[in-house]
Design an enzyme around this catalytic site. Sequence first.
Site: not given
Length: 467
Positions: A160, A281, A294
């Site tokens: 979890h 970025s 990703e």
Amino acid sequence: MSEKKAPLWHGRFEEGPSAEAVAFETSIHVDSRMAEDDIRGSVAHATMLGKRGIIPAPEAEAIARELSAIASELKSGALAIDERAEDIHSFIEGVLTDRLGDVGRKVHTGRSRNDQIALDERLYLKRAVPGVARSVASLVATLSRIARGHLDTLMPGYTHLQRAQPVTLAHHLAAWCWPLVRDHGRLSDALVRLDAMPLGAGALAGSGLPLDRASVASDLGFPGLTPNSLDTVSDRDYCLEIVSALSILMTHLSRFCEEVVIWSTEEFGFINLSERWSTGSSIMPQKKNPDFAELIRGRAGKVYGNLVALLAMMKGLPLSYNRDMQEDKESLFAAIDTASSCLSVFEQMIGSAEWRTDRMEAACTGGHANATDLADYLVRKGMPFRTAHSVAAGVVRDCVEAGVRDMRDLPFERLASRSPLIARDVLDVLAPEAGVAARDLPGGPNPARVAEQLDALDVFALSALAE
Ligand code: ARG
């Protein structure tokens, strides 16, 4: 749309199709990657036609020779694929016919594009899929090598996404190897099943000409023949199986990537990706983003899309060949390309990462990941497990109340007040390394057990990479 090339056959038609119709039905922009497979199949077919006396042997030889020349010219770039052709089959046959005239017009004897495409796809997959499987094995080897250096590196194991019980980084990395071993098995298994030679099925109903299917099969390296001509031209199970296997593989990569994303956060800080496999970025100068992880995670969705497209395309099709099936190649090739590039990038990304073992070890304390070890300690002293579970839960509650992050930091009297079975030796079992060492069943995190797993993984990777 450019001018249509003169068709190889007119059939019963007097009128040619419109440019729009041609553009709509063409598949050469996709299937030209099977040019060498198409040529190999045609050489084997023509050679067999010559041996059987279905066409004169010298003509068969001329066809085989010219096809080989076409293959080398395509390879060197001396001959370019004509995008105006309908598909790769008609392009190659067209070039052959332009060069050999009537002799070239004999290559398609006893054959249909329906069995031809089934052959081309199988030949292509037999050539392309082992490379994907090898990349999977190479990734296993890389992960096992990293794991070997971290047999004693403690880290929290999670359920979890909550700290559950301490394990080691080696155990965790080995856990990602086994799904990859299964992926390799699924790809290899699909290759075994697709290894049957389809030519001779014709359009759907075989051929009345005395073709020798077995000699074409052995010439092309197939161990056997497809058993039913109708099934042969309507079967795309091999595409479904390969893309299913790739979808499952991408599921594994996407899950591992999700961990890489989580682990590279400031909050976790378990992994430091190399600058080569990170991005900045455009606005935030401080950022170092795990974009590659990703992207791989995101591309899993594209491969699932390829699988669903294939399944939906095949669903409900009556026997035998239906033109719907021409659409299979886009999904098949896209899935292979995506999985291949994801495997390559993932291996380099993970292979060049720095492992923040200090952060992992620090995270082993503070979440009471040793509570199960306390319960096991009491069980060893004769307490029923359910009772031990509630005693350990009571100790955790005491820690929470006292604002203590590790039960070893509770005053010993308070710890011992929960059960008369708790003695000073409890402190030995509560250390995370003790908990890891104690869990020494086969498959468990004990370093010796994990080393055995890594040995088995290395045996797998070595033999898979030697294939
Ligand atoms: N290009 C087709 C395919 O990929 C093979 C041609 C069969 N066409 C036909 N009209 N029977 O499936």
